[in-house]
Scaffold this motif. Structure first.
Motif, PDB file in Angstrom:
ATOM      1  N   ARG A  27       0.621  -1.511  -0.195  1.00 25.55           N
ATOM      2  CA  ARG A  27      -0.308  -0.288   0.347  1.00 25.55           C
ATOM      3  C   ARG A  27       0.789   1.083  -0.354  1.00 25.55           C
ATOM      4  NH1 ARG A  27      -5.275  -0.567   3.624  1.00 25.55           N
ATOM      5  NH2 ARG A  27      -6.307  -2.784   3.178  1.00 25.55           N
ATOM      6  N   ALA A  28       2.063   1.443   0.450  1.00 24.40           N
ATOM      7  CA  ALA A  28       3.176   2.213   0.633  1.00 24.40           C
ATOM      8  C   ALA A  28       3.237   2.236  -0.836  1.00 24.40           C
ATOM      9  CB  ALA A  28       3.940   2.144   1.571  1.00 24.40           C
ATOM     10  N   GLY A  29       3.732   1.495  -1.596  1.00 24.15           N
ATOM     11  CA  GLY A  29       3.765   2.085  -2.874  1.00 24.15           C
ATOM     12  C   GLY A  29       5.505   0.179  -3.036  1.00 24.15           C
ATOM     13  N   GLY A  30       5.288  -0.338  -2.382  1.00 27.86           N
ATOM     14  CA  GLY A  30       6.320  -1.644  -2.673  1.00 27.86           C
ATOM     15  C   GLY A  30       7.291  -0.766  -3.548  1.00 27.86           C
ATOM     16  N   GLU A  31       7.731   0.165  -3.287  1.00 30.92           N
ATOM     17  CA  GLU A  31       9.332   0.610  -3.736  1.00 30.92           C
ATOM     18  C   GLU A  31      10.411  -0.518  -3.087  1.00 30.92           C
ATOM     19  OE1 GLU A  31       9.830   4.870  -4.001  1.00 30.92           O
ATOM     20  OE2 GLU A  31       7.898   4.794  -4.690  1.00 30.92           O
ATOM     21  N   GLY A  32      11.784  -0.632  -3.885  1.00 35.58           N
ATOM     22  CA  GLY A  32      12.454  -1.412  -3.456  1.00 35.58           C
ATOM     23  C   GLY A  32      12.884  -1.674  -1.705  1.00 35.58           C
ATOM     24  N   PRO A  33      14.140  -2.345  -1.165  1.00 37.29           N
ATOM     25  CA  PRO A  33      14.415  -2.706  -0.060  1.00 37.29           C
ATOM     26  C   PRO A  33      13.259  -2.091   1.351  1.00 37.29           C
ATOM     27  CG  PRO A  33      16.573  -2.982  -0.684  1.00 37.29           C
ATOM     28  CD  PRO A  33      15.136  -2.129  -2.177  1.00 37.29           C
ATOM     29  N   ALA A  34      12.874  -2.769   1.874  1.00 34.67           N
ATOM     30  CA  ALA A  34      11.944  -2.534   3.271  1.00 34.67           C
ATOM     31  C   ALA A  34      12.363  -3.250   4.042  1.00 34.67           C
ATOM     32  CB  ALA A  34      11.012  -3.329   3.043  1.00 34.67           C
ATOM     33  N   ALA A  35      12.310  -2.854   5.104  1.00 39.94           N
ATOM     34  CA  ALA A  35      12.479  -3.311   6.927  1.00 39.94           C
ATOM     35  C   ALA A  35      11.798  -2.499   8.050  1.00 39.94           C
ATOM     36  CB  ALA A  35      13.870  -1.813   7.008  1.00 39.94           C
ATOM     37  N   PHE A  36      11.115  -2.891   9.024  1.00 38.91           N
ATOM     38  CA  PHE A  36      10.413  -2.990   9.975  1.00 38.91           C
ATOM     39  C   PHE A  36      10.931  -2.759  11.542  1.00 38.91           C
ATOM     40  CE2 PHE A  36       6.812  -5.337  12.687  1.00 38.91           C
ATOM     41  CZ  PHE A  36       6.113  -4.182  12.032  1.00 38.91           C
ATOM     42  N   VAL A  37      10.119  -2.234  12.190  1.00 43.73           N
ATOM     43  CA  VAL A  37      10.622  -1.239  13.459  1.00 43.73           C
ATOM     44  C   VAL A  37       9.927  -1.861  14.436  1.00 43.73           C
ATOM     45  CG1 VAL A  37      11.741   0.802  14.892  1.00 43.73           C
ATOM     46  CG2 VAL A  37      12.292   0.874  12.314  1.00 43.73           C
ATOM     47  N   GLY A  38       9.959  -2.349  14.917  1.00 44.50           N
ATOM     48  CA  GLY A  38       8.886  -2.275  16.404  1.00 44.50           C
ATOM     49  C   GLY A  38       9.540  -2.325  17.765  1.00 44.50           C
ATOM     50  N   ASP A  39       8.765  -3.184  17.962  1.00 46.63           N
ATOM     51  CA  ASP A  39       9.095  -3.250  19.614  1.00 46.63           C
ATOM     52  C   ASP A  39       9.070  -4.435  20.624  1.00 46.63           C
ATOM     53  OD1 ASP A  39       6.848  -2.753  20.397  1.00 46.63           O
ATOM     54  OD2 ASP A  39       6.770  -2.644  22.431  1.00 46.63           O
ATOM     55  N   SER A  40       8.503  -5.804  20.077  1.00 51.46           N
ATOM     56  CA  SER A  40       8.390  -6.619  20.527  1.00 51.46           C
ATOM     57  C   SER A  40       8.592  -8.118  20.249  1.00 51.46           C
ATOM     58  CB  SER A  40       6.737  -6.690  21.194  1.00 51.46           C
ATOM     59  OG  SER A  40       5.631  -6.983  20.127  1.00 51.46           O
ATOM     60  N   ILE A  41       8.203  -9.407  20.299  1.00 52.92           N
ATOM     61  CA  ILE A  41       8.714 -10.172  19.881  1.00 52.92           C
ATOM     62  C   ILE A  41       7.439 -10.687  18.758  1.00 52.92           C
ATOM     63  CG2 ILE A  41       7.237 -11.623  21.515  1.00 52.92           C
ATOM     64  CD1 ILE A  41      10.084 -12.607  20.033  1.00 52.92           C
ATOM     65  N   THR A  42       6.222  -9.990  18.785  1.00 52.02           N
ATOM     66  CA  THR A  42       5.527 -10.129  17.596  1.00 52.02           C
ATOM     67  C   THR A  42       6.331  -9.701  16.734  1.00 52.02           C
ATOM     68  OG1 THR A  42       3.633 -10.216  19.671  1.00 52.02           O
ATOM     69  CG2 THR A  42       2.908  -9.643  16.741  1.00 52.02           C
ATOM     70  N   ASP A  43       6.271  -8.355  16.839  1.00 52.16           N
ATOM     71  CA  ASP A  43       7.297  -7.495  15.522  1.00 52.16           C
ATOM     72  C   ASP A  43       8.413  -8.454  14.801  1.00 52.16           C
ATOM     73  OD1 ASP A  43       5.337  -5.623  15.901  1.00 52.16           O
ATOM     74  OD2 ASP A  43       5.783  -5.075  17.697  1.00 52.16           O
ATOM     75  N   THR A  44       9.677  -9.163  15.279  1.00 50.68           N
ATOM     76  CA  THR A  44      10.844  -9.766  15.209  1.00 50.68           C
ATOM     77  C   THR A  44       9.994 -11.148  14.855  1.00 50.68           C
ATOM     78  OG1 THR A  44      11.444 -10.401  16.998  1.00 50.68           O
ATOM     79  CG2 THR A  44      12.198  -8.386  17.360  1.00 50.68           C
ATOM     80  N   ASP A  45       9.336 -11.823  15.374  1.00 51.50           N
ATOM     81  CA  ASP A  45       8.345 -12.713  15.135  1.00 51.50           C
ATOM     82  C   ASP A  45       7.974 -12.577  13.216  1.00 51.50           C
ATOM     83  OD1 ASP A  45       9.327 -14.277  16.844  1.00 51.50           O
ATOM     84  OD2 ASP A  45       6.937 -14.533  17.403  1.00 51.50           O
ATOM     85  N   THR A  46       6.650 -11.404  13.214  1.00 52.53           N
ATOM     86  CA  THR A  46       6.930 -10.786  11.601  1.00 52.53           C
ATOM     87  C   THR A  46       7.344 -10.287  11.241  1.00 52.53           C
ATOM     88  OG1 THR A  46       4.826  -9.678  12.850  1.00 52.53           O
ATOM     89  CG2 THR A  46       5.277  -8.888  11.426  1.00 52.53           C
ATOM     90  N   ALA A  47       9.194  -9.818  11.236  1.00 49.08           N
ATOM     91  CA  ALA A  47       9.977  -9.521  10.102  1.00 49.08           C
ATOM     92  C   ALA A  47      10.192 -10.657   9.770  1.00 49.08           C
ATOM     93  CB  ALA A  47      10.562  -8.646  10.699  1.00 49.08           C
ATOM     94  N   LYS A  48      11.104 -11.559  10.497  1.00 52.79           N
ATOM     95  CA  LYS A  48      11.742 -13.141  10.492  1.00 52.79           C
ATOM     96  C   LYS A  48      10.624 -13.711   9.159  1.00 52.79           C
ATOM     97  CE  LYS A  48      14.386 -13.191  14.397  1.00 52.79           C
ATOM     98  NZ  LYS A  48      14.005 -14.637  16.187  1.00 52.79           N
ATOM     99  N   ALA A  49       9.516 -14.162   9.813  1.00 57.25           N
ATOM    100  CA  ALA A  49       8.347 -14.835   8.882  1.00 57.25           C
ATOM    101  C   ALA A  49       7.954 -14.094   7.569  1.00 57.25           C
ATOM    102  CB  ALA A  49       6.537 -14.708   9.192  1.00 57.25           C
TER     103      ALA A  49
END
Length: 224
Positions: free
Chosen positions: A163-185
């Motif tokens: 939805r943001a445009g899907g441009e180039g490499p992406a990264a995720f920033v969070g604070d919990s195991i839910t967030d890091t697990d999401t990024a890993k998935a």
């Protein structure tokens, strides 16, 4: 795009509660209001900080578990009480973390698309962003009920990027195991904050980078 790039990433997605903003005071007040209506004692604010990140029903389940027996029927009873109170008090004491505005501005100046991916209900997410003056700040916003699934399923994160445009490499920033697990998935790099709402020591989140202040975000992204 600026001549100087702060990182190789062209899209950076952020969790909301405990990442972009300290929402704990208003979530605590709303949870304890609901528990009171259900005849339960209040939960300490510090405990609530470790219950956040999985959506309203999970927060209610955690609060009820901490104060007695829990059932889906009791959660169903508490849900509208919580929603109504929180909607009316969503930003009484919630504030962006120090350095958030500067970090977001630096990414935007570099041509990076910024987005939000949270397990907070979509309606409450938009209410909060508007209350914080961020109504049109993000290129995309995906809430906990935007899709049939929520984090740590990677689909909401992929949706936010698309939805943001899907441009180039992406990264995720969070604070919990839910967030890091999401990024890993999603097979995406993740930066975690050490001061958010984690239910475990930040060093155990498994993030690619761990930062102690928002002014460390740009260098952390640049180092990935």
């Amino acid at each position: 795009m600026s001549a100087f790039q702060t990182s190789r990433f062209r899209t950076v997605v952020f969790d909301l509660d405990g990442t972009l903003a300290d929402t704990a005071p208003d979530l605590t007040a709303s949870l304890n209001h609901t528990l009171g209506k259900l005849g339960r004692p209040a939960v300490p604010a510090e405990d609530v900080r470790h219950m956040v990140g999985h959506g309203v029903r999970a927060l209610l389940r955690n609060g009820l578990t901490a104060t007695g027996e829990v059932s889906e029927e009791l959660i169903d009873e508490g849900f509208p009480i919580f929603f109504s109170y929180y909607e009316a008090h969503i930003a009484d004491h919630t504030r962006p973390f120090p350095g958030v505005e500067e970090a977001l501005a630096a990414l935007e100046a570099d041509g990076v698309k910024i987005a939000v991916c949270t397990n907070k209900l979509e309606a409450l997410t938009f209410d909060l962003l508007a209350a914080l003056g961020w109504k049109d700040r993000f290129a995309a916003v995906v809430g906990g009920d935007t899709l049939p699934v929520r984090k740590p399923d990677p689909a909401p994160l992929f949706e936010a990027i698309a939805r943001a445009g899907g441009e180039g490499p992406a990264a995720f920033v969070g604070d919990s195991i839910t967030d890091t697990d999401t990024a890993k998935a999603a097979n995406l790099p993740c930066v975690a904050l050490s001061f958010g709402f984690s239910d475990r020591p930040p060093s155990e989140l498994g993030a690619d980078r761990l930062i102690d202040h928002w002014d460390e975000l740009i260098p952390a992204l640049a180092s990935l």
